[in-house]
Design a protein around this motif. Structure first.
Motif, mmCIF file in Angstrom:
data_model
loop_
_atom_site.group_PDB
_atom_site.id
_atom_site.type_symbol
_atom_site.label_atom_id
_atom_site.label_comp_id
_atom_site.label_asym_id
_atom_site.label_seq_id
_atom_site.Cartn_x
_atom_site.Cartn_y
_atom_site.Cartn_z
ATOM 1 N N ARG A 61 0.427 -40.740 19.158
ATOM 2 C CA ARG A 61 0.520 -39.283 19.290
ATOM 3 C C ARG A 61 -0.153 -38.619 18.096
ATOM 4 O O ARG A 61 -0.073 -39.134 16.971
ATOM 5 C CB ARG A 61 1.985 -38.839 19.365
ATOM 6 C CG ARG A 61 2.727 -39.291 20.620
ATOM 7 C CD ARG A 61 4.131 -38.729 20.605
ATOM 8 N NE ARG A 61 4.971 -39.222 21.694
ATOM 9 C CZ ARG A 61 5.124 -38.606 22.861
ATOM 10 N NH1 ARG A 61 4.454 -37.486 23.101
ATOM 11 N NH2 ARG A 61 5.923 -39.100 23.797
ATOM 12 N N PRO A 62 -0.771 -37.465 18.300
ATOM 13 C CA PRO A 62 -1.336 -36.738 17.156
ATOM 14 C C PRO A 62 -0.228 -36.146 16.293
ATOM 15 O O PRO A 62 0.888 -35.922 16.764
ATOM 16 C CB PRO A 62 -2.169 -35.635 17.827
ATOM 17 C CG PRO A 62 -1.510 -35.406 19.147
ATOM 18 C CD PRO A 62 -0.988 -36.754 19.574
ATOM 19 N N THR A 63 -0.533 -35.906 15.031
ATOM 20 C CA THR A 63 0.414 -35.235 14.150
ATOM 21 C C THR A 63 0.578 -33.781 14.570
ATOM 22 O O THR A 63 1.670 -33.213 14.523
ATOM 23 C CB THR A 63 -0.071 -35.328 12.694
ATOM 24 O OG1 THR A 63 -0.281 -36.703 12.355
ATOM 25 C CG2 THR A 63 0.953 -34.734 11.740
ATOM 26 N N SER A 64 -0.526 -33.185 14.999
ATOM 27 C CA SER A 64 -0.489 -31.836 15.560
ATOM 28 C C SER A 64 -1.634 -31.692 16.544
ATOM 29 O O SER A 64 -2.573 -32.489 16.562
ATOM 30 C CB SER A 64 -0.590 -30.776 14.460
ATOM 31 O OG SER A 64 -1.830 -30.867 13.783
ATOM 32 N N GLY A 65 -1.545 -30.661 17.379
ATOM 33 C CA GLY A 65 -2.535 -30.475 18.429
ATOM 34 C C GLY A 65 -2.026 -31.019 19.754
ATOM 35 O O GLY A 65 -0.953 -31.631 19.825
ATOM 36 N N THR A 66 -2.785 -30.778 20.804
ATOM 37 C CA THR A 66 -2.353 -31.186 22.141
ATOM 38 C C THR A 66 -3.432 -31.986 22.851
ATOM 39 O O THR A 66 -4.624 -31.755 22.659
ATOM 40 C CB THR A 66 -2.004 -29.960 23.013
ATOM 41 O OG1 THR A 66 -3.166 -29.118 23.124
ATOM 42 C CG2 THR A 66 -0.859 -29.170 22.412
ATOM 43 N N ILE A 67 -2.993 -32.916 23.688
ATOM 44 C CA ILE A 67 -3.879 -33.633 24.589
ATOM 45 C C ILE A 67 -3.312 -33.504 25.995
ATOM 46 O O ILE A 67 -2.134 -33.781 26.233
ATOM 47 C CB ILE A 67 -4.059 -35.121 24.200
ATOM 48 C CG1 ILE A 67 -4.852 -35.864 25.304
ATOM 49 C CG2 ILE A 67 -2.737 -35.812 23.918
ATOM 50 C CD1 ILE A 67 -5.280 -37.257 24.913
ATOM 51 N N SER A 68 -4.138 -33.046 26.912
ATOM 52 C CA SER A 68 -3.720 -32.935 28.313
ATOM 53 C C SER A 68 -4.617 -33.821 29.168
ATOM 54 O O SER A 68 -5.823 -33.924 28.927
ATOM 55 C CB SER A 68 -3.784 -31.482 28.795
ATOM 56 O OG SER A 68 -5.097 -30.969 28.697
ATOM 57 N N ILE A 69 -3.992 -34.466 30.135
ATOM 58 C CA ILE A 69 -4.696 -35.346 31.068
ATOM 59 C C ILE A 69 -4.324 -34.918 32.482
ATOM 60 O O ILE A 69 -3.142 -34.814 32.813
ATOM 61 C CB ILE A 69 -4.305 -36.822 30.829
ATOM 62 C CG1 ILE A 69 -4.720 -37.253 29.422
ATOM 63 C CG2 ILE A 69 -4.969 -37.730 31.868
ATOM 64 C CD1 ILE A 69 -4.291 -38.654 29.047
ATOM 65 N N ASN A 70 -5.356 -34.635 33.264
ATOM 66 C CA ASN A 70 -5.118 -34.109 34.617
ATOM 67 C C ASN A 70 -4.244 -32.856 34.582
ATOM 68 O O ASN A 70 -3.394 -32.634 35.444
ATOM 69 C CB ASN A 70 -4.458 -35.168 35.513
ATOM 70 C CG ASN A 70 -5.487 -36.014 36.251
ATOM 71 O OD1 ASN A 70 -6.578 -35.544 36.558
ATOM 72 N ND2 ASN A 70 -5.134 -37.259 36.531
ATOM 73 N N GLY A 71 -4.452 -32.044 33.546
ATOM 74 C CA GLY A 71 -3.708 -30.787 33.435
ATOM 75 C C GLY A 71 -2.302 -30.927 32.902
ATOM 76 O O GLY A 71 -1.578 -29.927 32.788
ATOM 77 N N LYS A 72 -1.871 -32.148 32.552
ATOM 78 C CA LYS A 72 -0.512 -32.368 32.060
ATOM 79 C C LYS A 72 -0.518 -32.551 30.546
ATOM 80 O O LYS A 72 -1.249 -33.394 30.022
ATOM 81 C CB LYS A 72 0.108 -33.605 32.729
ATOM 82 C CG LYS A 72 0.252 -33.475 34.241
ATOM 83 C CD LYS A 72 0.818 -34.754 34.837
ATOM 84 C CE LYS A 72 0.955 -34.644 36.350
ATOM 85 N NZ LYS A 72 1.474 -35.904 36.948
ATOM 86 N N ASP A 73 0.289 -31.769 29.867
ATOM 87 C CA ASP A 73 0.418 -31.882 28.418
ATOM 88 C C ASP A 73 1.257 -33.120 28.097
ATOM 89 O O ASP A 73 2.429 -33.207 28.469
ATOM 90 C CB ASP A 73 1.086 -30.620 27.861
ATOM 91 C CG ASP A 73 1.149 -30.616 26.339
ATOM 92 O OD1 ASP A 73 0.818 -31.636 25.719
ATOM 93 O OD2 ASP A 73 1.553 -29.581 25.780
ATOM 94 N N THR A 74 0.658 -34.071 27.392
ATOM 95 C CA THR A 74 1.351 -35.333 27.128
ATOM 96 C C THR A 74 2.426 -35.201 26.054
ATOM 97 O O THR A 74 3.274 -36.090 25.916
ATOM 98 C CB THR A 74 0.358 -36.422 26.701
ATOM 99 O OG1 THR A 74 -0.300 -36.012 25.482
ATOM 100 C CG2 THR A 74 -0.701 -36.650 27.780
ATOM 101 N N ALA A 75 2.416 -34.115 25.288
ATOM 102 C CA ALA A 75 3.382 -33.954 24.187
ATOM 103 C C ALA A 75 4.813 -33.934 24.682
ATOM 104 O O ALA A 75 5.732 -34.361 23.975
ATOM 105 C CB ALA A 75 3.070 -32.684 23.409
#
Length: 231
Positions: A61-75
């Motif tokens: 996981r990132p320390t900060s920021g967001t990653i989305s896959i297929n429109g879903k926020d993985t956080a």
């Protein structure tokens, strides 16, 4: 315009953030990857590309920021939800293919399906055999992995990465241990997968010759995007 398949927004990664000597590896990474694209991420050792690969693959996981896959926020996803997402959506190809040596080519290809705890029925076997045929290994499907050449093992790894019909393939130095002729064969095979299955490819490499064959070259330097070129 369709939403990107993968979106990284303001990604930062710091190891040991609460220690006296935190190590910041990624700095404000913003990248989008569209469905069916074929991209490379290049950089010298220590540039942050392996860390970025782990974040793209939801292995870290990132320390900060967001990653989305297929429109879903993985956080907001739990570990089990991330595991399910990885198994169904992301295929991995590594420099070291990580096949189980005592298992046959066919058994290795079936492994992601079995990990998903779905029943390994006749349809699954048929799909695995079709994938081995696609990578040119039908005659070797019953061969133990440790009795195959390096190029053959990597083709098994490619077939395995496709077993669950992923939207994304992350390839980490996929030709790093191969000679130049086999490297070219494997690269062409990756391109065939991309065109046949409309699979989104992100190839992590330090080899500029490989990177320049992709449609988009992203270069990392000291944890930052130094350049981003699309042909």
């Amino acid at each position: 315009m369709a939403e990107p398949l993968i979106r990284l927004k303001n990604i930062n990664k710091t190891y040991n953030p609460d220690s006296d000597f935190p190590t910041k590896v990624l700095f404000d990474i913003n990248l989008d990857f569209n469905r069916g694209s074929f991209s490379s991420i290049i950089g010298q050792s220590g540039s942050g590309k392996s860390t970025l690969l782990n974040i793209l693959g939801t292995l870290d996981r990132p320390t900060s920021g967001t990653i989305s896959i297929n429109g879903k926020d993985t956080a907001s996803m739990s570990k089990n939800e991330l595991s399910s997402l990885r198994n169904k959506t992301i295929g991995f190809i590594f420099q070291f293919h990580y096949l189980l040596p005592e298992f046959t080519a066919l058994e290795n290809v079936l492994m992601p399906h079995q990990i998903s705890k779905e029943q390994t029925d006749a349809e699954a076997y048929k799909h695995a055999e079709e994938l081995l045929d696609f990578v040119g290994l039908t005659k070797f499907k019953d061969n133990p992995a440790n009795e195959m050449s390096g190029g053959q093992q990597q083709r098994v790894a490619i077939a395995r990465s496709l077993m669950n019909n992923p939207d994304i393939i992350l390839a980490d130095e996929p030709t790093g241990n191969l000679d130049s002729d086999t490297t070219e064969t494997i690269y062409k095979l990756l391109r065939d997968v991309n065109k046949t299955y409309d699979t989104t490819f992100i190839v992590i490499t330090h080899d500029r010759k490989i990177a320049e064959k992709t449609d988009r070259v992203i270069e990392l330097k000291d944890g930052r995007v130094d350049s981003d070129f699309t042909k």
